[in-house]
Scaffold this motif. Sequence first.
Motif, mmCIF file in Angstrom:
data_model
loop_
_atom_site.group_PDB
_atom_site.id
_atom_site.type_symbol
_atom_site.label_atom_id
_atom_site.label_comp_id
_atom_site.label_asym_id
_atom_site.label_seq_id
_atom_site.Cartn_x
_atom_site.Cartn_y
_atom_site.Cartn_z
ATOM 1 N N GLY A 110 0.709 -1.215 0.077
ATOM 2 C CA GLY A 110 0.035 0.158 -0.039
ATOM 3 C C GLY A 110 0.627 1.138 -0.071
ATOM 4 O O GLY A 110 0.310 2.264 -0.360
ATOM 5 N N THR A 111 2.238 1.149 0.360
ATOM 6 C CA THR A 111 2.906 2.338 0.388
ATOM 7 C C THR A 111 4.071 2.096 -0.358
ATOM 8 O O THR A 111 4.666 3.106 -0.887
ATOM 9 C CB THR A 111 3.350 2.574 1.762
ATOM 10 O OG1 THR A 111 4.087 1.544 2.534
ATOM 11 C CG2 THR A 111 2.391 3.008 2.685
ATOM 12 N N THR A 112 4.850 0.901 -0.633
ATOM 13 C CA THR A 112 6.237 0.645 -1.172
ATOM 14 C C THR A 112 6.238 -0.621 -1.573
ATOM 15 O O THR A 112 5.376 -1.511 -1.320
ATOM 16 C CB THR A 112 7.128 0.758 -0.108
ATOM 17 O OG1 THR A 112 8.513 1.028 -0.658
ATOM 18 C CG2 THR A 112 7.395 -0.296 1.012
ATOM 19 N N LEU A 113 6.913 -0.791 -2.776
ATOM 20 C CA LEU A 113 7.353 -2.117 -3.375
ATOM 21 C C LEU A 113 8.332 -2.570 -2.980
ATOM 22 O O LEU A 113 9.573 -2.000 -3.051
ATOM 23 C CB LEU A 113 7.272 -1.694 -4.916
ATOM 24 C CG LEU A 113 7.062 -3.176 -6.035
ATOM 25 C CD1 LEU A 113 5.806 -3.737 -5.838
ATOM 26 C CD2 LEU A 113 7.344 -2.631 -7.312
ATOM 27 N N GLY A 114 8.500 -4.069 -2.777
ATOM 28 C CA GLY A 114 9.941 -4.565 -2.427
ATOM 29 C C GLY A 114 9.947 -6.228 -2.288
ATOM 30 O O GLY A 114 9.034 -6.690 -3.169
ATOM 31 N N TYR A 115 10.773 -6.900 -1.752
ATOM 32 C CA TYR A 115 10.869 -8.082 -1.809
ATOM 33 C C TYR A 115 10.268 -8.681 -0.423
ATOM 34 O O TYR A 115 10.401 -8.019 0.549
ATOM 35 C CB TYR A 115 12.175 -8.422 -1.867
ATOM 36 C CG TYR A 115 13.290 -8.357 -3.316
ATOM 37 C CD1 TYR A 115 12.241 -7.632 -4.223
ATOM 38 C CD2 TYR A 115 14.363 -8.543 -3.269
ATOM 39 C CE1 TYR A 115 13.096 -7.307 -5.302
ATOM 40 C CE2 TYR A 115 15.151 -8.057 -4.374
ATOM 41 C CZ TYR A 115 14.394 -7.530 -5.456
ATOM 42 O OH TYR A 115 15.172 -7.317 -6.645
ATOM 43 N N ARG A 116 10.084 -9.957 -0.493
ATOM 44 C CA ARG A 116 9.504 -10.846 0.602
ATOM 45 C C ARG A 116 10.302 -12.054 0.778
ATOM 46 O O ARG A 116 10.412 -12.826 -0.112
ATOM 47 C CB ARG A 116 7.998 -10.890 0.740
ATOM 48 C CG ARG A 116 7.609 -11.878 1.736
ATOM 49 C CD ARG A 116 6.125 -11.808 2.086
ATOM 50 N NE ARG A 116 5.533 -12.288 3.240
ATOM 51 C CZ ARG A 116 5.597 -11.934 4.545
ATOM 52 N NH1 ARG A 116 5.944 -10.756 4.871
ATOM 53 N NH2 ARG A 116 5.203 -12.640 5.686
ATOM 54 N N PHE A 117 10.744 -12.465 1.937
ATOM 55 C CA PHE A 117 11.552 -13.449 2.256
ATOM 56 C C PHE A 117 10.631 -14.436 3.175
ATOM 57 O O PHE A 117 10.451 -13.977 4.241
ATOM 58 C CB PHE A 117 12.896 -13.402 2.615
ATOM 59 C CG PHE A 117 13.857 -12.558 1.833
ATOM 60 C CD1 PHE A 117 14.747 -13.342 0.999
ATOM 61 C CD2 PHE A 117 13.548 -11.155 1.734
ATOM 62 C CE1 PHE A 117 15.619 -12.593 0.213
ATOM 63 C CE2 PHE A 117 14.423 -10.628 0.957
ATOM 64 C CZ PHE A 117 15.239 -11.328 0.122
ATOM 65 N N GLU A 118 10.029 -15.603 2.679
ATOM 66 C CA GLU A 118 9.246 -16.294 3.589
ATOM 67 C C GLU A 118 10.248 -16.991 4.872
ATOM 68 O O GLU A 118 11.140 -17.140 4.778
ATOM 69 C CB GLU A 118 8.550 -17.479 2.969
ATOM 70 C CG GLU A 118 7.466 -16.904 1.819
ATOM 71 C CD GLU A 118 6.317 -16.274 2.324
ATOM 72 O OE1 GLU A 118 5.914 -16.375 3.571
ATOM 73 O OE2 GLU A 118 5.697 -15.422 1.763
ATOM 74 N N ARG A 119 9.334 -17.260 5.866
ATOM 75 C CA ARG A 119 10.082 -17.880 7.013
ATOM 76 C C ARG A 119 10.311 -19.220 6.872
ATOM 77 O O ARG A 119 9.494 -20.109 6.377
ATOM 78 C CB ARG A 119 9.126 -17.756 8.379
ATOM 79 C CG ARG A 119 9.967 -18.171 9.555
ATOM 80 C CD ARG A 119 8.995 -18.144 10.702
ATOM 81 N NE ARG A 119 9.508 -18.505 12.003
ATOM 82 C CZ ARG A 119 9.833 -19.939 12.323
ATOM 83 N NH1 ARG A 119 9.505 -20.938 11.609
ATOM 84 N NH2 ARG A 119 10.414 -20.075 13.532
#
Length: 235
Positions: A69-78
């Motif tokens: 909703g504010t920024t675009l990035g990467y996600r690393f799952e647990r």
Amino acid sequence: MAYRRMLAASTLLTCLFSSAATPAEADSASTMAVWPMNETAGQTWMVDASGRGHHGRIGAEVGLGQYDGTTLGYRFERLEPDTPPTRPGHLISVPDHPDLDPGERDFAVTLRLKTTNKFGNIIQKGQATVPGGSWKLQIPNGRPTCTYRGSKGTIELISPYRINDGAWHVVRCSRLRSGVFLAIDGRLAAGRYGWTGTIDNTWAVSIGGKSDCDQVKVGCDYYAGELDWVTVQGA
């Protein structure tokens, strides 16, 4: 008095490097790499926006185009700590280059992250026993930890407080001739005087965990959370 000296050193660092509140604000003269992490699903390379060409190979398990909703990035799952098998697809790898080694220079790594987890190596170049030294930014127990290991010794700083609160934070891990300093959201969180010496290894930069591990004798320390951007500066 010691805290005042640390504040003075932190002020000196701000003069040497831009505050790097965003990648766009990094001083181009000292910027070695800028990774905005704006790639979307299906892309396989993390682009270096500095113009120096330090692009990184993105592992297949890295979540791209994550918009909150504010920024675009990467996600690393647990991933469960110290539990085989290894998951190299969880990592991003940037090839070795002198720009990404401190050498004998002042050097700073800054990143923006968001997590509710309490472990993981966020970014590093080299590991604990490799020739040439290493540098690393990790978040054990939700507390950012900044490490520089060089020819003259090792300095590791641990934040006195946790930031795994699900909010965005900017973390900066800096090495000067005078010492090593850890700043969080623009404020000095920890510092220690001392010269770590030359740091120059042949390893790739690894984002998201260790690249050389087996999850048995050597844990991969996979990061779990989000990353918005990373900058590397040297002068």
